[in-house]
Design a protein around this motif. Structure first.
Motif, PDB file in Angstrom:
ATOM      1  N   LEU A 291       0.852  -1.191   0.000  1.00  0.00           N
ATOM      2  CA  LEU A 291       0.000   0.000   0.000  1.00  0.00           C
ATOM      3  C   LEU A 291       0.885   1.237   0.000  1.00  0.00           C
ATOM      4  N   ASP A 292       0.489   2.260  -0.768  1.00  0.00           N
ATOM      5  CA  ASP A 292       1.271   3.507  -0.787  1.00  0.00           C
ATOM      6  C   ASP A 292       1.374   4.094   0.609  1.00  0.00           C
ATOM      7  N   LYS A 293       2.599   4.495   0.961  1.00  0.00           N
ATOM      8  CA  LYS A 293       2.845   5.071   2.291  1.00  0.00           C
ATOM      9  C   LYS A 293       1.986   6.324   2.510  1.00  0.00           C
ATOM     10  N   GLU A 294       1.771   7.100   1.440  1.00  0.00           N
ATOM     11  CA  GLU A 294       0.978   8.338   1.571  1.00  0.00           C
ATOM     12  C   GLU A 294      -0.449   8.034   2.049  1.00  0.00           C
ATOM     13  N   ILE A 295      -1.020   6.935   1.513  1.00  0.00           N
ATOM     14  CA  ILE A 295      -2.385   6.553   1.893  1.00  0.00           C
ATOM     15  C   ILE A 295      -2.436   6.202   3.380  1.00  0.00           C
ATOM     16  N   ILE A 296      -1.465   5.389   3.818  1.00  0.00           N
ATOM     17  CA  ILE A 296      -1.434   4.966   5.231  1.00  0.00           C
ATOM     18  C   ILE A 296      -1.220   6.173   6.139  1.00  0.00           C
TER      19      ILE A 296
ATOM     20  N   LYS B  43     -11.408   3.835  -2.034  1.00  0.00           N
ATOM     21  CA  LYS B  43     -12.192   5.080  -2.033  1.00  0.00           C
ATOM     22  C   LYS B  43     -11.340   6.265  -2.478  1.00  0.00           C
ATOM     23  N   HIS B  44     -10.074   6.295  -2.022  1.00  0.00           N
ATOM     24  CA  HIS B  44      -9.244   7.475  -2.262  1.00  0.00           C
ATOM     25  C   HIS B  44      -8.336   7.372  -3.483  1.00  0.00           C
ATOM     26  N   THR B  45      -8.163   6.178  -4.045  1.00  0.00           N
ATOM     27  CA  THR B  45      -7.304   6.063  -5.245  1.00  0.00           C
ATOM     28  C   THR B  45      -8.094   5.625  -6.485  1.00  0.00           C
ATOM     29  N   LYS B  46      -9.235   4.978  -6.278  1.00  0.00           N
ATOM     30  CA  LYS B  46     -10.064   4.530  -7.410  1.00  0.00           C
ATOM     31  C   LYS B  46     -11.517   4.938  -7.150  1.00  0.00           C
TER      32      LYS B  46
ATOM     33  N   SER C  48      -5.876  -4.286  15.804  1.00  0.00           N
ATOM     34  CA  SER C  48      -5.234  -4.467  14.494  1.00  0.00           C
ATOM     35  C   SER C  48      -3.979  -3.599  14.405  1.00  0.00           C
ATOM     36  N   SER C  49      -2.829  -4.238  14.240  1.00  0.00           N
ATOM     37  CA  SER C  49      -1.610  -3.455  14.042  1.00  0.00           C
ATOM     38  C   SER C  49      -1.616  -2.876  12.627  1.00  0.00           C
ATOM     39  N   ASP C  50      -0.769  -1.892  12.393  1.00  0.00           N
ATOM     40  CA  ASP C  50      -0.662  -1.247  11.075  1.00  0.00           C
ATOM     41  C   ASP C  50       0.002  -2.227  10.110  1.00  0.00           C
ATOM     42  N   SER C  51      -0.809  -2.891   9.270  1.00  0.00           N
ATOM     43  CA  SER C  51      -0.286  -3.966   8.414  1.00  0.00           C
ATOM     44  C   SER C  51      -0.674  -3.809   6.946  1.00  0.00           C
ATOM     45  N   GLY C  52      -0.940  -2.575   6.527  1.00  0.00           N
ATOM     46  CA  GLY C  52      -1.243  -2.348   5.112  1.00  0.00           C
ATOM     47  C   GLY C  52      -2.482  -3.093   4.665  1.00  0.00           C
ATOM     48  N   MET C  53      -2.372  -3.786   3.517  1.00  0.00           N
ATOM     49  CA  MET C  53      -3.525  -4.484   2.936  1.00  0.00           C
ATOM     50  C   MET C  53      -4.020  -5.642   3.804  1.00  0.00           C
ATOM     51  N   LEU C  54      -3.173  -6.116   4.750  1.00  0.00           N
ATOM     52  CA  LEU C  54      -3.600  -7.171   5.656  1.00  0.00           C
ATOM     53  C   LEU C  54      -4.701  -6.663   6.586  1.00  0.00           C
ATOM     54  N   ASN C  55      -4.789  -5.341   6.744  1.00  0.00           N
ATOM     55  CA  ASN C  55      -5.964  -4.739   7.393  1.00  0.00           C
ATOM     56  C   ASN C  55      -6.997  -4.525   6.282  1.00  0.00           C
ATOM     57  N   SER C  56      -7.965  -5.409   6.162  1.00  0.00           N
ATOM     58  CA  SER C  56      -8.843  -5.327   4.984  1.00  0.00           C
ATOM     59  C   SER C  56      -9.617  -4.014   4.930  1.00  0.00           C
TER      60      SER C  56
END
Length: 457
Positions: free
Chosen positions: A103-108, A143-146, A127-135
């Protein structure tokens, strides 16, 4: 006379399995398949959802016609952290984005600027900060990129509920999928986290029902009870929770090795979060404290390199049994030798060093290092709870070296292993039944084995 059976589709990332269980939960039929992965629009590997759907229908329609079995119920167990997005006509809008996709760092950063700080958020959502593993982050990212795709979404279904939807046509949400490191659930409020409402994402999430819900349907002329699906780790835990009275930890092993403590009453602490602890959710909505490591994935990568280095067949590792003298020779003058590919660990060297001229020695060294990580993970899941029983299921439950080492390093715990192939499938079958399980259930249905730690000479 046809035998009444419960059918279960158990969908792993690698193996897609189908089981039939009789009224005593004995397996009476199974079949497996695998599919090649496809690529999403960014070239990242992902599940071939179309082939999966064709296989599901083909298998079920074929089994319905069999003269031997009468299917009375069906349920679905699958891996989590994966959403299927449907438009108003039920058409799938996107690939099934893989939870390993970066996942883009900017989004996170943007997300946590709005809804952080990270530690407080992790405590609330388990839930720890795990990018796409956090569904949930997949929904935020979409929502914010597409935005054009997001606008077309009528429903977003976690994968177990999508598989159920294929058969029922009814979109639903369910607790074990929502509570599994999604960053969507507030464990204090027992409701979606505020950010879901603020982003308007609640509008595309179907009604939440109990995991034990089933829908009575006429399917191809037969009356069948269809389950709503269950997250595989929560499914694997269910038979243990229902049949064991004393506190225990279950280590569910596979691509991920997940140590589950269903008896932790407290919310995750700051210390838990630092150690990458998360919550899964039991079918009753209560948290199960979990510590996970990418152990099976690491094992696969490392044994592949060992086989190449020592010029043995790629399956040679499967024949290695625990050898006491080899173990003792290694720990007498122990040093860490392996650099991990998918695990961060402060003890690992900057590069892998092979100190041995035999595969068996190098393999024992690898297993000792992996098991030391596993033992630490089990201790993190236990936390302050006094727990004496340990159960291991999944792929590593029949790895002799792994089991002997775990029982040695955790001599204060009573270790038992259970049949490696049935965990989540049997849990899914039990989830939609009213059966009361007793203490003999695991022995009868799971080939329960007790392991005695070896004694140092």
């Amino acid at each position: 006379m046809k035998t009444d059976v419960t059918a279960v589709f158990d969908i792993g990332k690698t193996n897609k399995k189908f089981f039939l269980f009789d009224k005593d939960y004995q397996e009476v039929y199974r079949e497996y398949t695998r599919f090649d992965t496809i690529r999403d629009e960014d070239g990242h590997e992902t599940e071939d959802l179309e082939s999966l759907q064709v296989w599901l229908k083909e298998v079920f329609d074929r089994i319905l016609k069999t003269e031997k079995h009468n299917i009375t119920a069906i349920n679905f167990s699958t891996y989590g952290a994966s959403f299927v997005h449907l438009d108003k006509n039920g058409k799938v809008l996107t690939p099934l984005y893989n939870y390993t996709k970066p996942l883009d760092k900017e989004i996170i950063d943007d997300f946590y600027k709005k809804y952080g700080p990270r530690e407080a958020f992790a405590q609330t959502t388990g839930s720890s900060d795990s990018g796409m593993l956090n569904s949930g982050m997949q929904l935020y990212w979409l929502k914010h990129t597409k935005p054009n795709v997001f606008k077309k979404i009528a429903f977003s279904l976690h994968l177990p509920q999508y598989i159920s939807y294929i058969f029922t046509g009814i979109p639903l949400s369910e607790y074990t999928s929502i509570g599994c490191h999604t960053a969507m659930w507030n464990y204090n409020k027992k409701d979606y986290h505020d950010w879901i409402y603020k982003e308007g994402i609640d509008h595309i999430l179907p009604p939440i029902v109990s995991t034990e819900t089933s829908i009575n349907m006429n399917y191809n002329g037969k009356r069948i009870k269809l389950g709503v699906g269950i997250h595989d780790s929560s499914a694997a835990l269910l038979p243990y929770v229902r049949s064991i009275k004393k506190k225990f930890i279950l280590v569910s092993t596979g691509t991920w090795s997940i140590a589950l403590n269903p008896f932790s009453e407290k919310l995750l602490s700051q210390e838990d979060i630092k150690k990458n602890c998360i919550n899964y959710m039991r079918i009753n909505g209560k948290p199960a404290k979990a510590s996970r490591i990418f152990l099976g994935n690491e094992y696969s990568l490392q044994v592949k390199e060992l086989a190449t280095h020592f010029k043995v067949s790629k399956d040679y590792h499967k024949s290695i049994a625990f050898d006491y003298d080899t173990f003792f020779a290694i720990i007498k003058d122990f040093n860490y030798c392996f650099r991990w590919k998918g695990i961060e660990d402060e003890n690992m060297p900057s590069e892998t060093r092979y100190k041995y001229d035999k595969f068996e020695h190098a393999y024992h060294q690898l297993m000792i290092e992996l098991v030391l990580l596993q033992v630490e993970s089990i201790k993190i899941a236990a936390g302050d709870d006094s727990i004496e029983k340990l159960y291991i299921d999944g792929g590593f439950s029949d790895n002799d070296v792994y089991i002997k080492l775990v029982s040695h390093y955790l001599r204060n715990m009573e270790l038992r292993t259970t049949d490696s192939s049935l965990g989540s499938a049997l849990g899914a079958a039990i989830a939609i039944s009213d059966a009361k399980l007793n203490s003999k259930f695991l022995k009868k249905n799971y080939s329960l084995k007790k392991h005695i730690p070896f004694i140092l000479k």
